[in-house]
Write an enzyme that holds these catalytic residues in place. Sequence first.
Site, PDB file in Angstrom:
ATOM      1  N   ASP A 166      15.393  48.936  61.893  1.00  0.00           N
ATOM      2  CA  ASP A 166      14.520  48.711  60.737  1.00  0.00           C
ATOM      3  C   ASP A 166      14.549  47.238  60.329  1.00  0.00           C
ATOM      4  OD1 ASP A 166      13.754  51.348  60.501  1.00  0.00           O
ATOM      5  OD2 ASP A 166      15.137  51.816  58.876  1.00  0.00           O
ATOM      6  N   GLN A 197       7.306  42.690  59.959  1.00  0.00           N
ATOM      7  CA  GLN A 197       6.638  42.922  58.666  1.00  0.00           C
ATOM      8  C   GLN A 197       5.462  41.958  58.513  1.00  0.00           C
ATOM      9  OE1 GLN A 197      10.441  41.949  57.175  1.00  0.00           O
ATOM     10  NE2 GLN A 197      10.719  43.872  56.068  1.00  0.00           N
ATOM     11  N   ARG A 250       7.556  48.086  66.060  1.00  0.00           N
ATOM     12  CA  ARG A 250       6.902  48.733  64.914  1.00  0.00           C
ATOM     13  C   ARG A 250       6.349  47.634  64.000  1.00  0.00           C
ATOM     14  NH1 ARG A 250      10.937  51.432  60.998  1.00  0.00           N
ATOM     15  NH2 ARG A 250      11.180  52.944  62.684  1.00  0.00           N
TER      16      ARG A 250
HETATM   17  C1  LIG Z   1       7.131  54.697  59.706  1.00  0.00           C
HETATM   18  C2  LIG Z   1       7.356  53.593  58.738  1.00  0.00           C
HETATM   19  C3  LIG Z   1       8.449  52.772  58.880  1.00  0.00           C
HETATM   20  C4  LIG Z   1       8.623  51.701  58.020  1.00  0.00           C
HETATM   21  N1  LIG Z   1       9.685  50.852  58.228  1.00  0.00           N
HETATM   22  C5  LIG Z   1       9.800  49.761  57.450  1.00  0.00           C
HETATM   23  C6  LIG Z   1      10.788  48.796  57.709  1.00  0.00           C
HETATM   24  O1  LIG Z   1      11.596  48.908  58.635  1.00  0.00           O
HETATM   25  N2  LIG Z   1      10.862  47.714  56.884  1.00  0.00           N
HETATM   26  C7  LIG Z   1       9.988  47.536  55.840  1.00  0.00           C
HETATM   27  O2  LIG Z   1      10.074  46.520  55.135  1.00  0.00           O
HETATM   28  N3  LIG Z   1       9.043  48.453  55.562  1.00  0.00           N
HETATM   29  C8  LIG Z   1       8.936  49.552  56.329  1.00  0.00           C
HETATM   30  N4  LIG Z   1       7.966  50.471  56.052  1.00  0.00           N
HETATM   31  C9  LIG Z   1       7.230  50.401  54.758  1.00  0.00           C
HETATM   32  C10 LIG Z   1       5.993  49.540  54.872  1.00  0.00           C
HETATM   33  O3  LIG Z   1       6.359  48.197  55.024  1.00  0.00           O
HETATM   34  C11 LIG Z   1       5.102  49.668  53.618  1.00  0.00           C
HETATM   35  O4  LIG Z   1       5.825  49.274  52.489  1.00  0.00           O
HETATM   36  C12 LIG Z   1       4.588  51.085  53.384  1.00  0.00           C
HETATM   37  O5  LIG Z   1       4.250  51.720  54.580  1.00  0.00           O
HETATM   38  C13 LIG Z   1       3.328  51.051  52.501  1.00  0.00           C
HETATM   39  O6  LIG Z   1       2.319  50.321  53.140  1.00  0.00           O
HETATM   40  P1  LIG Z   1       1.017  50.992  53.810  1.00  0.00           P
HETATM   41  O7  LIG Z   1       0.755  50.221  55.056  1.00  0.00           O
HETATM   42  O8  LIG Z   1       1.242  52.428  54.017  1.00  0.00           O
HETATM   43  O9  LIG Z   1      -0.174  50.666  52.866  1.00  0.00           O
HETATM   44  P2  LIG Z   1      -0.414  50.882  51.297  1.00  0.00           P
HETATM   45  O10 LIG Z   1      -1.622  50.092  50.993  1.00  0.00           O
HETATM   46  O11 LIG Z   1       0.831  50.616  50.530  1.00  0.00           O
HETATM   47  O12 LIG Z   1      -0.741  52.410  51.224  1.00  0.00           O
HETATM   48  C14 LIG Z   1      -1.950  52.967  51.695  1.00  0.00           C
HETATM   49  C15 LIG Z   1      -2.066  54.384  51.165  1.00  0.00           C
HETATM   50  O13 LIG Z   1      -0.989  55.167  51.701  1.00  0.00           O
HETATM   51  C16 LIG Z   1      -0.447  56.005  50.717  1.00  0.00           C
HETATM   52  N5  LIG Z   1       0.932  55.559  50.416  1.00  0.00           N
HETATM   53  C17 LIG Z   1       1.537  54.444  50.874  1.00  0.00           C
HETATM   54  N6  LIG Z   1       2.817  54.373  50.443  1.00  0.00           N
HETATM   55  C18 LIG Z   1       2.997  55.468  49.693  1.00  0.00           C
HETATM   56  C19 LIG Z   1       4.101  55.970  48.973  1.00  0.00           C
HETATM   57  N7  LIG Z   1       5.264  55.333  48.912  1.00  0.00           N
HETATM   58  N8  LIG Z   1       3.941  57.129  48.304  1.00  0.00           N
HETATM   59  C20 LIG Z   1       2.777  57.793  48.321  1.00  0.00           C
HETATM   60  N9  LIG Z   1       1.688  57.376  48.992  1.00  0.00           N
HETATM   61  C21 LIG Z   1       1.800  56.230  49.665  1.00  0.00           C
HETATM   62  C22 LIG Z   1      -1.334  55.888  49.519  1.00  0.00           C
HETATM   63  O14 LIG Z   1      -2.377  56.841  49.649  1.00  0.00           O
HETATM   64  C23 LIG Z   1      -1.882  54.483  49.656  1.00  0.00           C
HETATM   65  O15 LIG Z   1      -3.094  54.298  48.981  1.00  0.00           O
HETATM   66  C24 LIG Z   1       7.727  51.511  56.941  1.00  0.00           C
HETATM   67  C25 LIG Z   1       6.622  52.331  56.812  1.00  0.00           C
HETATM   68  C26 LIG Z   1       6.407  53.347  57.687  1.00  0.00           C
HETATM   69  C27 LIG Z   1       5.183  54.186  57.542  1.00  0.00           C
END
Ligand SMILES: Cc1cc2nc3c(=O)[nH]c(=O)nc-3n(C[C@H](O)[C@H](O)[C@H](O)COP(=O)(O)OP(=O)(O)OC[C@H]3O[C@@H](n4cnc5c(N)ncnc54)[C@H](O)[C@@H]3O)c2cc1C
Length: 328
Positions: free
Chosen positions: A154, A183, A204
């Site tokens: 991660d 990221q 990822r």
């Molecule tokens: C499989 C996976 C692994 C990840 N690993 C890391 C990592 O190692 N390091 C790191 O910094 N980040 C990690 N993340 C988190 C990532 O960086 C984002 O903070 C997170 O995915 C929200 O961004 P988004 O691209 O989904 O878009 P957003 O614009 O935040 O979300 C788009 C839509 O998705 C839904 N959504 C998103 N987040 C949420 C939530 N928390 N609760 C409810 N609905 C939500 C909502 O409908 C929102 O409108 C990971 C995310 C995923 C999916």
Amino acid sequence: MVCCDGCYTARDLASTRASVHLVLRSLILAVAGNPTVRRLVATAPVSRYVVRRFVAGESTEQALAATTALVADGLAVTLDHLGESVGDEAGAESTVHAYLELLERVKADGLANRVEVSVKLSAVGQRLDEALALRHASRICAAAEQAGTTVTLDAEDHTLTESTLRVHAELRRSWPATGAVLQAYLHRTLDDCRALAVEGARVRLCKGAYAEPPELAFGAPHEVARSFVRCANTLLAGPGYPMFATHDPRLVAIVGKRARWYGRPPGSFEYQMLYGVRPAEQRRLAAGGDTVRVYLPYGSDWYSYLTRRLAERPGNVAFFLRAVTAGR
Ligand SMILES: Cc1cc2nc3c(=O)[nH]c(=O)nc-3n(C[C@H](O)[C@H](O)[C@H](O)COP(=O)(O)OP(=O)(O)OC[C@H]3O[C@@H](n4cnc5c(N)ncnc54)[C@H](O)[C@@H]3O)c2cc1C
């Protein structure tokens, strides 16, 4: 900009929303870092109700039961044993044991071809000593290989990025399929994508979940999304295996289009989403033939993970507060 009749333009409103979102995210993460708030939230009975939405359970048994159900629905899984930034060697050792036990069960339950594990290096001692974290991560990679699966490291906050990528490069010498996370909000990430868009590399790509300073990271959501698209193009154009971790419907659609443009068949890349977030979309993509992997966290040390989920979507704070007022 203000129109001639004094009203605000759509662009002003979008940029105001973006700033409010940023401020709220930083605020939630800052408040969550306060030890008193941490104690209150971590021990409040209502928290357990909210946690259940995002965390599969506290035990390996519960995590595997949730995993088996997801696999039966055609999804792949990456399992994360919750915990980060351990303060001593005993904490690091206990994380390693949790992963070794988990990997034995993944193998015994015949899940290895659909399940891998995600590891935070700070949970295996990275903040104490990088060499210690490398030794511990190597033990987990060796156990994953024995079980017939892989590990993804991660990404944590920017203070660990350089060290994490160094450890990743070192691990890949023995276990080339070890995955890295990049990221899109960090300015450096396009260069990191170029360096890792190579044969055999699993990367990822996510937006990024920590509060980072403006000199290092894009802040506005549209800037982060644009960076995500640039990085996605770079990864799709190379020979590696990209893993697109986002729930953002626009980015999911763009990735699908760009993958077709680059002639990438399903199976040569994957989507990843978090346990409890957009589950219907996870199944829709999988039913269409794409590989979708669910990031499934489990364990008792859920506080930091939960606060990042709340900060990502301030609406989740309302969900939390509704649960408090409903007396759950
Ligand atoms: C499989 C996976 C692994 C990840 N690993 C890391 C990592 O190692 N390091 C790191 O910094 N980040 C990690 N993340 C988190 C990532 O960086 C984002 O903070 C997170 O995915 C929200 O961004 P988004 O691209 O989904 O878009 P957003 O614009 O935040 O979300 C788009 C839509 O998705 C839904 N959504 C998103 N987040 C949420 C939530 N928390 N609760 C409810 N609905 C939500 C909502 O409908 C929102 O409108 C990971 C995310 C995923 C999916």
